[in-house]
Design a protein around this motif. Structure first.
Motif, PDB file in Angstrom:
ATOM      1  N   GLU A  18       0.833  -1.209   0.000  1.00  0.00           N
ATOM      2  CA  GLU A  18       0.000   0.000   0.000  1.00  0.00           C
ATOM      3  C   GLU A  18       0.867   1.258   0.000  1.00  0.00           C
ATOM      4  O   GLU A  18       0.576   2.223  -0.726  1.00  0.00           O
ATOM      5  CB  GLU A  18      -0.939   0.000   1.215  1.00  0.00           C
ATOM      6  CG  GLU A  18      -2.149  -0.906   1.072  1.00  0.00           C
ATOM      7  CD  GLU A  18      -3.224  -0.317   0.157  1.00  0.00           C
ATOM      8  OE1 GLU A  18      -2.963   0.693  -0.524  1.00  0.00           O
ATOM      9  OE2 GLU A  18      -4.326  -0.887   0.115  1.00  0.00           O
ATOM     10  N   GLU A  19       1.929   1.272   0.789  1.00  0.00           N
ATOM     11  CA  GLU A  19       2.831   2.429   0.803  1.00  0.00           C
ATOM     12  C   GLU A  19       3.492   2.632  -0.553  1.00  0.00           C
ATOM     13  O   GLU A  19       3.642   3.764  -1.034  1.00  0.00           O
ATOM     14  CB  GLU A  19       3.904   2.253   1.876  1.00  0.00           C
ATOM     15  CG  GLU A  19       3.429   2.533   3.292  1.00  0.00           C
ATOM     16  CD  GLU A  19       4.585   2.548   4.281  1.00  0.00           C
ATOM     17  OE1 GLU A  19       5.741   2.836   3.862  1.00  0.00           O
ATOM     18  OE2 GLU A  19       4.348   2.258   5.459  1.00  0.00           O
ATOM     19  N   ALA A  20       3.895   1.538  -1.193  1.00  0.00           N
ATOM     20  CA  ALA A  20       4.520   1.637  -2.511  1.00  0.00           C
ATOM     21  C   ALA A  20       3.521   2.155  -3.546  1.00  0.00           C
ATOM     22  O   ALA A  20       3.874   2.972  -4.404  1.00  0.00           O
ATOM     23  CB  ALA A  20       5.061   0.271  -2.928  1.00  0.00           C
ATOM     24  N   PHE A  61      -5.918  -2.201  -9.395  1.00  0.00           N
ATOM     25  CA  PHE A  61      -5.788  -3.662  -9.456  1.00  0.00           C
ATOM     26  C   PHE A  61      -4.980  -4.179  -8.271  1.00  0.00           C
ATOM     27  O   PHE A  61      -5.366  -5.152  -7.602  1.00  0.00           O
ATOM     28  CB  PHE A  61      -5.116  -4.031 -10.781  1.00  0.00           C
ATOM     29  CG  PHE A  61      -4.976  -5.499 -11.048  1.00  0.00           C
ATOM     30  CD1 PHE A  61      -6.045  -6.248 -11.514  1.00  0.00           C
ATOM     31  CD2 PHE A  61      -3.755  -6.137 -10.849  1.00  0.00           C
ATOM     32  CE1 PHE A  61      -5.903  -7.609 -11.775  1.00  0.00           C
ATOM     33  CE2 PHE A  61      -3.607  -7.491 -11.099  1.00  0.00           C
ATOM     34  CZ  PHE A  61      -4.684  -8.230 -11.570  1.00  0.00           C
ATOM     35  N   LYS A  62      -3.870  -3.522  -7.976  1.00  0.00           N
ATOM     36  CA  LYS A  62      -2.995  -3.973  -6.899  1.00  0.00           C
ATOM     37  C   LYS A  62      -3.551  -3.629  -5.514  1.00  0.00           C
ATOM     38  O   LYS A  62      -3.324  -4.364  -4.551  1.00  0.00           O
ATOM     39  CB  LYS A  62      -1.593  -3.386  -7.080  1.00  0.00           C
ATOM     40  CG  LYS A  62      -0.797  -4.058  -8.193  1.00  0.00           C
ATOM     41  CD  LYS A  62      -0.512  -5.509  -7.839  1.00  0.00           C
ATOM     42  CE  LYS A  62       0.190  -6.267  -8.934  1.00  0.00           C
ATOM     43  NZ  LYS A  62       0.472  -7.672  -8.552  1.00  0.00           N
ATOM     44  N   ARG A  63      -4.274  -2.528  -5.402  1.00  0.00           N
ATOM     45  CA  ARG A  63      -4.913  -2.225  -4.107  1.00  0.00           C
ATOM     46  C   ARG A  63      -5.933  -3.301  -3.749  1.00  0.00           C
ATOM     47  O   ARG A  63      -6.088  -3.649  -2.569  1.00  0.00           O
ATOM     48  CB  ARG A  63      -5.572  -0.851  -4.141  1.00  0.00           C
ATOM     49  CG  ARG A  63      -4.593   0.317  -4.089  1.00  0.00           C
ATOM     50  CD  ARG A  63      -5.285   1.590  -3.640  1.00  0.00           C
ATOM     51  NE  ARG A  63      -4.510   2.781  -3.905  1.00  0.00           N
ATOM     52  CZ  ARG A  63      -3.484   3.211  -3.156  1.00  0.00           C
ATOM     53  NH1 ARG A  63      -3.100   2.501  -2.109  1.00  0.00           N
ATOM     54  NH2 ARG A  63      -2.845   4.334  -3.467  1.00  0.00           N
ATOM     55  N   ASN A  64      -6.618  -3.812  -4.731  1.00  0.00           N
ATOM     56  CA  ASN A  64      -7.571  -4.893  -4.471  1.00  0.00           C
ATOM     57  C   ASN A  64      -6.855  -6.138  -3.957  1.00  0.00           C
ATOM     58  O   ASN A  64      -7.367  -6.834  -3.070  1.00  0.00           O
ATOM     59  CB  ASN A  64      -8.355  -5.220  -5.744  1.00  0.00           C
ATOM     60  CG  ASN A  64      -9.398  -4.174  -6.071  1.00  0.00           C
ATOM     61  OD1 ASN A  64      -9.863  -3.445  -5.199  1.00  0.00           O
ATOM     62  ND2 ASN A  64      -9.779  -4.077  -7.336  1.00  0.00           N
ATOM     63  N   GLU A  65      -5.677  -6.431  -4.514  1.00  0.00           N
ATOM     64  CA  GLU A  65      -4.883  -7.555  -4.008  1.00  0.00           C
ATOM     65  C   GLU A  65      -4.494  -7.317  -2.550  1.00  0.00           C
ATOM     66  O   GLU A  65      -4.629  -8.215  -1.702  1.00  0.00           O
ATOM     67  CB  GLU A  65      -3.611  -7.735  -4.835  1.00  0.00           C
ATOM     68  CG  GLU A  65      -3.787  -8.442  -6.141  1.00  0.00           C
ATOM     69  CD  GLU A  65      -2.455  -8.769  -6.800  1.00  0.00           C
ATOM     70  OE1 GLU A  65      -1.400  -8.623  -6.134  1.00  0.00           O
ATOM     71  OE2 GLU A  65      -2.474  -9.164  -7.970  1.00  0.00           O
ATOM     72  N   ALA A  66      -3.993  -6.114  -2.261  1.00  0.00           N
ATOM     73  CA  ALA A  66      -3.553  -5.802  -0.899  1.00  0.00           C
ATOM     74  C   ALA A  66      -4.710  -5.901   0.084  1.00  0.00           C
ATOM     75  O   ALA A  66      -4.559  -6.433   1.197  1.00  0.00           O
ATOM     76  CB  ALA A  66      -2.939  -4.406  -0.856  1.00  0.00           C
ATOM     77  N   VAL A  84      -5.710  -9.451   1.143  1.00  0.00           N
ATOM     78  CA  VAL A  84      -4.842 -10.028   2.182  1.00  0.00           C
ATOM     79  C   VAL A  84      -5.116  -9.369   3.532  1.00  0.00           C
ATOM     80  O   VAL A  84      -5.216 -10.044   4.566  1.00  0.00           O
ATOM     81  CB  VAL A  84      -3.358  -9.870   1.802  1.00  0.00           C
ATOM     82  CG1 VAL A  84      -2.455 -10.319   2.950  1.00  0.00           C
ATOM     83  CG2 VAL A  84      -3.046 -10.665   0.540  1.00  0.00           C
ATOM     84  N   ALA A  85      -5.277  -8.047   3.528  1.00  0.00           N
ATOM     85  CA  ALA A  85      -5.417  -7.301   4.787  1.00  0.00           C
ATOM     86  C   ALA A  85      -6.662  -7.697   5.568  1.00  0.00           C
ATOM     87  O   ALA A  85      -6.666  -7.675   6.801  1.00  0.00           O
ATOM     88  CB  ALA A  85      -5.436  -5.804   4.494  1.00  0.00           C
TER      89      ALA A  85
END
Length: 474
Positions: free
Chosen positions: A421-423, A451-456, A459-460
Motif C-alpha cells: 500500500e505504501e509503494a 488492481f494492486k490495491r484490491n490484491e492488498a 490479504v489485509a
C-alpha cells in the motif's frame, strides 16, 4: 528469427501446434494454440483474436475483442508438450490496429523506442538473477474458518529427524546455510542442470547455476543479458521451463519472494546498462567503481524514484515479507561497489568496460518483467536527463555493511516502503517519469494501482494464523 524462419522451423521439426502467448498485468502468461496448418505469413500480419474481457485488469465485455500480434523473434520449441509445439510471445492490439495501452509487453517495446528517441543511447541491456525454491510438497488454504500453508523439502534443515524410507541419511541444508555447498548437501544439481539445458535449447545462454543461501531447495540460474523486451521474454520462458521441469521431477518450483519464515527470501537482482551501438556508456576508468557520470545519474534516477518503482518491481504483499532487515534484503536506498547490503550495487569483480553495469537488488520475481524493466529504464533515463547526483541527495556511496552500522548512521539512510500500500501511494504521487514519451499512460497507472490495491485489501482483511497465537487467549 524472421517469419520465414518460423515457418521453416514448423516444417523442419514437424511442428503440429503453434502456441501464441501474451502476458497479463501480474506477469502471468496466457496462451491460445493453433494447428500449424492454420499458421502462415498472414497470421503474423493479421494476428490472433482473443477475448480481453476474461483477463483481469484488461477490458470490459462491451469492448472485449482484442488481437495478439506475434513477434517471431520470441519463438522457441516447447520442450514439454507431447505434440510438437512452438511458443511465440505476442503484443496486444485493438481491432483498429492500435497498440493496447494496458499491454505490458507493448509498454516494454515503447520504453526501448523512447530510449532511442532521447538520443542517450541505442539499447538498454538487462540481466535478472531470478531466484526460486524447489519444494517436494506444497499445501495451502484460505477459507472462512481456516487458513494455513505447508511446504516441505527433502533437504530442509527441519527434516534432520524425519523418518524416511530407507532411513534418514542426514546432510540437510542449515537455515541460511545453503550457499553453494556440494553434494550430498546440495541434492538438486541434476534438476538445475536439466533446467539449464532446456533454457539453452530455448535460445538462452546460461552462465551458471547454483544452490542459494536458504534451506529447502533455494536455487538460482543465471542467463545472459539481452535487450529489455527480449530479456523479459526470456524471463517468461525461464519461469515456464523452471516450473515444468520441476513438475517432471515430481517437485514444485516457486518464485514467491518469501515462502519460508526465518530464512532468506528469493529476489530478482536486475543488472542493467546502456550502450550506444557497441560502445558501453556506463564505463569510465578512474571513476567511482569505474562508473561514468551517466551511470551515476542513472543510479540517481533509480534511487530517487525507488519508492514508486517498488510498486512495479515488488508488486505483491509477500514482497514486503522479504524486504526486512537481517535476511540479505536490499532495503537501504543507497549505492555501493560490491556491497550486497545496498539497494544498488556496482559489480567490480572481473568486470570489463562492456560488462560495466549497475545492479538494482530490491526487485523480486512477482514483478511483471515487461513493466519492471521498462519502469527501471524510465527512472534511470529521468536521472540522466535531470542529472540527478545520488551523492548530493544522500544516497551514498556507502561502502560498509549497512546492517551493522550504528543506529544513528542507519537513521540517515532512506529505506524502501514497508508495504505494498505504501509503494502504491508512492507510485500515485510520483508517476510523471513513467509517462514521458507516452511509454506508460495515466490510464494504465491508475488501473494498475486499483488492481494492486484490491490484491492488498484481499490479504489485509483475512484472518492470519499467527493472530490466533497472539490473541486467542485475550
Amino acid at each position: 528469427m524472421s517469419v520465414e524462419n518460423v515457418l521453416k522451423t514448423i516444417q523442419e521439426n514437424n511442428i503440429e501446434w503453434v502456441d501464441f502467448r501474451f502476458v497479463d498485468l501480474s506477469g502471468r502468461a496466457h496462451h491460445i494454440s493453433l494447428p500449424s496448418t492454420e499458421v502462415d505469413a498472414e497470421t503474423f500480419v493479421n494476428g490472433v483474436a482473443f477475448d480481453g474481457s476474461s483477463i483481469p485488469g484488461f477490458r470490459g465485455i462491451e469492448e472485449s475483442d482484442m488481437v495478439m500480434m506475434p513477434d517471431p523473434a520470441s519463438t522457441f520449441i516447447d520442450p514439454f508438450t507431447q505434440h510438437p509445439t512452438i511458443n511465440i510471445m505476442c503484443d496486444i492490439f485493438t481491432p483498429d490496429g492500435e497498440r493496447y495501452e494496458r499491454d505490458p509487453r507493448s509498454i516494454a517495446v515503447k520504453a526501448e523506442e523512447y530510449l532511442q528517441k532521447t538520443g542517450i543511447g541505442t539499447r538498454a541491456n538487462f540481466a535478472p538473477e531470478s531466484e526460486f525454491f524447489i519444494f517436494d510438497d506444497v499445501r495451502y488454504e484460505s477459507g472462512t474458518n481456516s487458513a494455513s500453508f505447508f511446504v516441505d523439502s527433502e533437504e530442509a534443515g527441519w527434516n534432520t529427524n524425519r523418518k524416511e524410507e530407507g532411513g534418514n541419511l542426514g546432510f540437510k541444508v542449515r537455515v541460511k546455510g545453503g550457499y553453494v555447498p556440494v553434494a550430498p548437501v546440495d541434492t538438486q544439481q541434476d534438476i538445475r542442470s536439466e533446467m539449464s539445458r532446456l533454457l539453452e535449447e530455448a535460445g538462452m545462454r546460461v552462465e551458471r547455476h547454483h544452490h542459494e543461501v536458504a534451506t529447502a531447495g533455494q536455487a538460482e540460474i543465471n542467463f545472459r543479458f539481452d535487450t529489455l523486451t527480449k530479456t523479459a521474454d526470456n524471463l517468461l520462458a525461464y519461469k515456464y521451463i523452471v516450473h515444468n521441469t520441476a513438475r517432471q521431477y515430481g517437485k514444485t518450483a516457486t518464485f514467491m519472494p518469501k515462502p519460508l519464515f526465518g530464512d532468506n527470501g528469493s529476489g530478482m537482482h536486475v543488472h542493467q546498462s546502456i550502450f550506444d551501438g557497441d560502445t558501453p556508456l556506463f564505463y569510465e576508468k578512474g571513476g567511482y567503481a569505474n562508473l561514468s557520470e551517466m551511470a551515476l545519474h542513472y543510479i540517481g534516477g533509480i534511487l530517487h524514484h525507488a519508492p514508486a518503482l517498488i510498486a512495479l518491481t515488488n508488486p505483491s504483499t509477500n514482497s514486503f515479507k522479504r524486504l526486512v532487515p537481517g535476511y540479505e534484503a536490499p532495503v537501504n536506498l543507497v549505492y555501493s561497489k560490491g556491497n550486497r547490503s545496498a539497494a544498488v550495487r556496482i559489480p567490480v569483480a572481473a568486470v570489463t568496460p562492456k560488462g560495466c553495469r549497475i545492479e538494482f537488488r530490491t526487485p523480486d520475481s512477482t514483478a511483471n518483467p515487461y513493466l519492471a524493466f521498462a519502469a527501471m529504464l524510465m527512472a534511470g533515463l529521468d536521472g540522466i536527463k535531470r542529472k540527478i547526483n545520488p551523492s548530493e541527495l544522500g544516497y551514498g556511496p556507502v561502502d560498509k555493511n549497512i546492517y551493522e552500522l550504528p543506529e544513528d548512521d542507519k537513521a540517515n539512510i532512506r529505506s524502501v516502503p514497508a508495504s505494498l500500500e505504501e509503494a502504491l501511494d508512492a507510485l500515485a504521487a510520483d508517476c510523471d517519469f513513467l509517462t514521458e514519451g507516452g511509454v506508460f499512460t495515466k490510464d494504465f497507472i491508475d488501473n494498475y494501482i486499483k488492481f494492486k490495491r484490491n490484491e492488498a485489501k484481499s490479504v489485509a482483511i483475512r484472518v492470519h494464523p499467527h493472530e490466533y497465537s497472539l490473541y486467542y487467549d485475550c
